[in-house]
Enzyme design. Structure first.
Site, short mmCIF file in Angstrom:
data_model
loop_
_atom_site.label_atom_id
_atom_site.label_comp_id
_atom_site.label_asym_id
_atom_site.label_seq_id
_atom_site.Cartn_x
_atom_site.Cartn_y
_atom_site.Cartn_z
CG ASP A 91 22.38 21.60 14.86
OD1 ASP A 91 22.69 21.77 16.07
OD2 ASP A 91 21.23 21.30 14.49
CE LYS A 137 19.62 18.78 16.36
NZ LYS A 137 18.79 19.55 15.45
#
Ligand code: ADP
Ligand code: ASP
Ligand code: MG
Length: 924
Positions: free
Chosen positions: A780, A784
């Site tokens: 995750d 980003k």
């Protein structure tokens, strides 16, 4: 010669059935009392059986004789008939569509007549009505077409016309002598028309004169019905067949007609000589005669023009046009539901608007009224309380509109063809334009708009859709030499176009109107093919694709007219974030509308298996129930289609999912003119090709793609980065604690508990995904990093970002999260060692994502930071992002705050929606 005498001599069925009854003094024609003359009308044996001795129709040329009656002695007296005591009232087809409506209109007119008030009523043919879908003029024109292509179904149409008028007459007049008279004259006409249509059918063709004669019967019949009804209401009424009065000549392009005022005036004198100074005249709209005496029309919708012509000939005080809308709207209310009714407009504005397709008025309507400064009011027959639109020399509302809408109204002419004549040999050669336009004029083709590039390399113009091929042919013939010599390189014909016009006298000498209009079109993703602005500056016209017609109309209308910026919203994924967003929308909606002029309307909600599509908006208090009860199976293409074709000009889809399926649709949605807002990281960190296609689309198409929620939830991370880049700063490094979960874990780790216990604690507080490995494996954070890197211009793919996973190698393949949690303590030693090592140097551990713009790399890793570093000060699950740039070099720019949770993420999405509204024109 008096009308009655002429009728008797000609024996026509086409003309007046109201004639002088009783001469009361020597000046019969001026002082007679007027009523139906039964002796002139043959009564048929039965309503449906046509009279065997129907009189011959007089459609043939009937030269207009010099105005014998307008002799010097009575002309003065007749002239006195004209004047400000006259009022003109015109009733459109819908007002004439049933017996009840005709009666209501007649009552209104009869009540208006007084000692100092004379009324001239101009009527259209009967329009359609819930009980009878026939529009008489349309049906007659269709019937003529059928006859001339030898389709015997014209007989069915004729029977339908007969039935509609007989039924209306029965309801309107009852079983009276007026009914008998009306039906008798109708049957005469039907018999004659049948003979004429049969002749057309035998010949397999129709001439314009035949067709004009036939089509005018709609007005003859409705006029007679109206007059008879007034008579039953006790009025002194005269019926005027306007073919006896109005003389017109075709305009040079044949598209319209001009009034021969002198001749018409004399014919009007004749008429009053014959009929007397009546106080209530019922006149046919639409029909007239040529100078040669042939029956003709004022072209489609021509009754409005008839009304203002009558107003001018009678020098009336005022003209009222009764129709089915409250007045002239800022755009066709059928196409733009937000259109507003204009209180007033100038003659010029009304003229331009009707020329460019606002069919509320016939294009030439204003001309006769303008000449004699007679105000026209457009009013709604079905809403008589509404004041209507007043058209006159001055628009009293100029000031009101000046600030807000320098443009009064918008209209489109649909289905036109663009012709483009191009060639380097045209530069500086005098007379090219004149040759082009004289060629098309000679071919009888009407040019709607013209635009020439100042380089003179091309001239383009628009013609009606059906004229495109003929225009190409005539130009190819006329320019054959230039084409052969290469001076003209191409004659392009581009069909399926539409002219969009903005009209308003307020545009004169105001800057930026054209720019605003073009900007609004660009934002609505409408491609402009040609632009023209008249030197009068009353209008700006653009030529666009026909498919964009309605969307463009709504977009420019809302830009100039609505203080609110309306945005239609579709939400995909109404889970935790999406559901919270809907709640926030509900709470803020009124305030946004009131204070910022932003009108956010939720039109669609889609979950993974079902969707709710609501044309008028989803009930924000009740959306869950509506989604349960009224949904259809989810289909993201259909969702896009629904929004793309919705009348609200600005549409956005908010993807609140974390899945690939919606992300793969962004590009298609954007192609359809739908903006996209999302906290979903799948597009930004997915295939580079797809990402770049979306960004290209965003740049080229004025379609927006906002994704603030993808990094740091509601924190202004992407916004800050964009701002730095746009203002010319250079990014050196971005480093951040980008995961709320990992932030919590490492802010807590060091309190003496082993790592596994801290993870368990985070899980029990709901800070982790159901399987904490989904956070601890770093993917995750890597997504980003990928998004941030791409924003900085580093086109990374996910697999080029090294990620230090915090899931011990042996536990990565473990099937269940429970087993992972159970075995995690076995690996506490490793983490403990790292922590102790860091602490021995006065440092702490932080799990960070890094974009190193200098090396062009991104990474996700566990790093050590001194205890004085801002990253070491973090608490709870906050995020922190530091931007080191050429400007923020010694001290990086830091954004810090809560970076996870439905509330703040939804707020990030919401702020993107508001940013979108600002881009679309909401006041800042
Ligand atoms: P009538 O039969 O009364 O002459 P029309 O159908 O010819 O009526 O004209 C009225 C219609 O014109 C309205 O119902 C409306 O749909 C359409 N229209 C198109 N543009 C406009 C506009 N700018 N303002 C008002 N009406 C418009
Ligand atoms: N009946 C004619 C038409 O439909 C004229 C009018 O109604 O204005 O075109
Ligand atoms: Mg009309």
């Amino acid at each position: 010669m008096r009308t009655s005498q002429r009728l008797a001599q000609r024996g026509t069925a086409e003309s007046a059935c109201l004639v002088p009854r009783r001469p009361s003094c020597p000046h019969v024609h001026r002082h007679g009392v007027w009523q139906l003359q039964p002796s002139l009308v043959a009564v048929p044996p039965a309503v449906h059986g046509a009279s065997a001795k129907a009189r011959k129709p007089n459609f043939a040329t009937q030269a207009i004789s010099p105005p014998a009656a307008a002799s010097a002695d009575n002309h003065e007296a007749i002239s006195g008939v004209r004047g400000a005591h006259w009022q003109i009232h015109k009733f459109g087809g819908t007002c004439m569509a049933s017996a009840d409506r005709i009666r209501a209109a007649a009552e209104l007119m009869v009540a208006g007549v007084g000692p100092d008030a004379s009324t001239c009523v101009v009527v259209s043919a009967m329009g359609n009505h819930p009980t009878s879908p026939i529009k008489v003029t349309d049906l007659i024109l269709n019937m003529i077409k059928k006859a001339s292509r030898q389709d015997a179904a014209f007989l069915v149409d004729l029977a339908a016309l007969q039935e509609k008028h007989v039924e209306t007459a029965k309801q309107l007049l009852g079983q009276t002598k007026e009914l008998t008279q009306f039906v008798a004259s109708l049957m005469d006409d039907i018999t004659n028309l049948k003979a004429m249509l049969q002749a057309m059918s035998i010949a397999g063709m129709s001439t314009e004169a035949f067709s004009d004669f036939v089509v005018g019967h709609g007005e003859l019949w409705s006029g007679r019905l109206f007059a008879l009804c007034c008579r039953q209401l006790g009025a002194d009424v005269a019926f005027m067949d306007t073919r006896d009065v109005l003389v017109v000549t075709p305009t040079s392009d044949g598209a319209s007609v001009d009034l021969d005022e002198q001749l018409s005036n004399r014919r009007m004198d004749d008429w009053f000589n014959a009929n007397g100074p009546c106080k209530l005249v019922v006149a046919t709209g639409f029909i007239a005669r040529s100078r040669e005496g042939t029956a003709t029309t004022l072209k489609r919708n021509g009754s409005d023009f008839s009304a203002t012509i009558m107003g001018a000939l009678l020098r009336s005080r005022h003209i009222t046009i009764w129709t089915d809308v409250d007045g002239v709207y800022s755009a066709d209310p059928r196409k733009v539901p937000e259109a507003v009714c204009l209180p007033s407009m100038t003659y010029h504005e009304a003229w331009e608007l009707s020329y460019f397709g606002a069919n509320v008025l016939h294009p030439r309507t204003t001309l006769p009224a303008m000449k004699y400064h007679i105000p026209i009011t457009i009013r709604n027959f079905f809403n008589q309380g509404a004041p209507g639109t007043r058209i006159s020399d001055f628009a009293s509302d100029m000031e009101v509109y000046q600030g807000k809408a320098t443009i009064k109204g918008f209209a489109t002419i649909d289905n036109v063809t663009l012709i483009n004549v191009e060639g380097t040999g045209m530069v500086g050669v005098p007379g090219i334009a004149s040759r082009i336009f004289s060629s098309v004029r000679d071919a009888g083709i009407n040019v709607i708009m013209i635009s020439q590039a100042s380089s003179e390399q091309s001239i383009c113009f628009a013609v009606k859709g059906g004229d495109g091929d003929a225009a190409r042919q005539v130009l190819s013939d006329r320019f054959a030499d230039s084409i052969a010599a290469g001076r003209v390189s191409a004659i392009q014909v581009i069909p399926h176009c539409c002219v969009l016009a903005a009209v308003g006298q307020g545009m004169v000498a105001r800057k930026g109107v054209a720019a605003t209009m073009m900007g609004a079109l660009a934002k609505a993703n409408v491609n402009i093919k040609a632009i023209a602005q008249g030197s009068s500056e009353y209008n700006i016209t653009v030529l666009i694709d026909q498919v964009d017609s309605e969307r463009a109309l709504r977009a420019v209308h809302s830009r100039f007219y609505l203080s609110d910026v309306p945005i239609g919203v579709g939400i995909v994924g109404p889970g935790l974030i999406g559901g919270t967003l809907i709640t926030q929308l509900r709470e803020q909606r009124q305030q946004l509308k009131k204070e910022f002029g932003i009108d956010l309307r939720l039109l669609a909600v889609a979950s993974s298996n079902k969707m709710l599509l609501r044309e008028t908006g989803v009930d924000l208090d009740n959306w869950k129930q509506e989604l349960e009860e009224k949904s259809v199976p989810c289909d993201l293409d259909k969702l896009g289609n629904f929004l793309a074709t919705h009348y609200i000009p600005n549409r956005v889809i908010v993807d609140c999912t974390a899945s690939d399926a919606p992300a793969s649709k962004y590009i298609n949605w954007m192609k359809e003119g739908i903006h996209v807002v999302t906290p979903n990281k799948k597009l930004g960190s997915g295939s580079l090709d797809q990402y770049q296609a979306v960004r290209r689309m965003q740049r080229e198409g004025y379609i927006h793609f906002f994704y603030e929620g993808t990094v740091g939830a509601g924190l202004p991370v992407m916004g800050t980065l964009k701002h730095l880049l746009e203002t010319g700063d250079k990014i050196i490094k971005i480093e951040g604690i980008l995961s709320g979960t990992l932030s919590y874990i490492f802010n807590t780790f060091g309190d003496g508990r082993p790592f596994s216990e801290v993870v368990l604690d985070a899980k029990s507080k709901g800070y982790t995904e159901p399987d904490p490995r989904d956070d601890l494996n770093g993917t995750d954070v890597a997504r980003k990093v990928c998004i941030l890197a791409r924003e900085c211009g580093l086109m990374l793919e996910m697999d080029s970002i090294p990620v230090e996973s915090l899931v011990p190698e042996p536990l990565r393949a473990v099937a269940s999260s429970a087993e992972y949690m159970a075995r995690l303590p076995d690996f506490d030693g490793e983490m403990d060692a790292k922590l102790r090592e860091a602490e021995s140097s006065g440092e702490c551990l932080r799990y960070v994502g890094v974009v190193d713009a200098q090396t062009g790399r991104g990474s996700v890793e566990l790093r050590r930071y001194p205890k004085s570093h801002p990253f070491a000060q973090l608490q709870g699950s906050d995020n922190i992002i530091s931007f080191t740039t050429s400007r923020y070099f010694k001290q990086p720019l830091i954004v810090r705050g809560p970076g996870a949770g439905a509330d703040v993420t939804a707020a990030g999405v919401f702020s993107d929606l508001l940013r979108l509204a600002a881009y679309l024109g909401a006041p800042s």
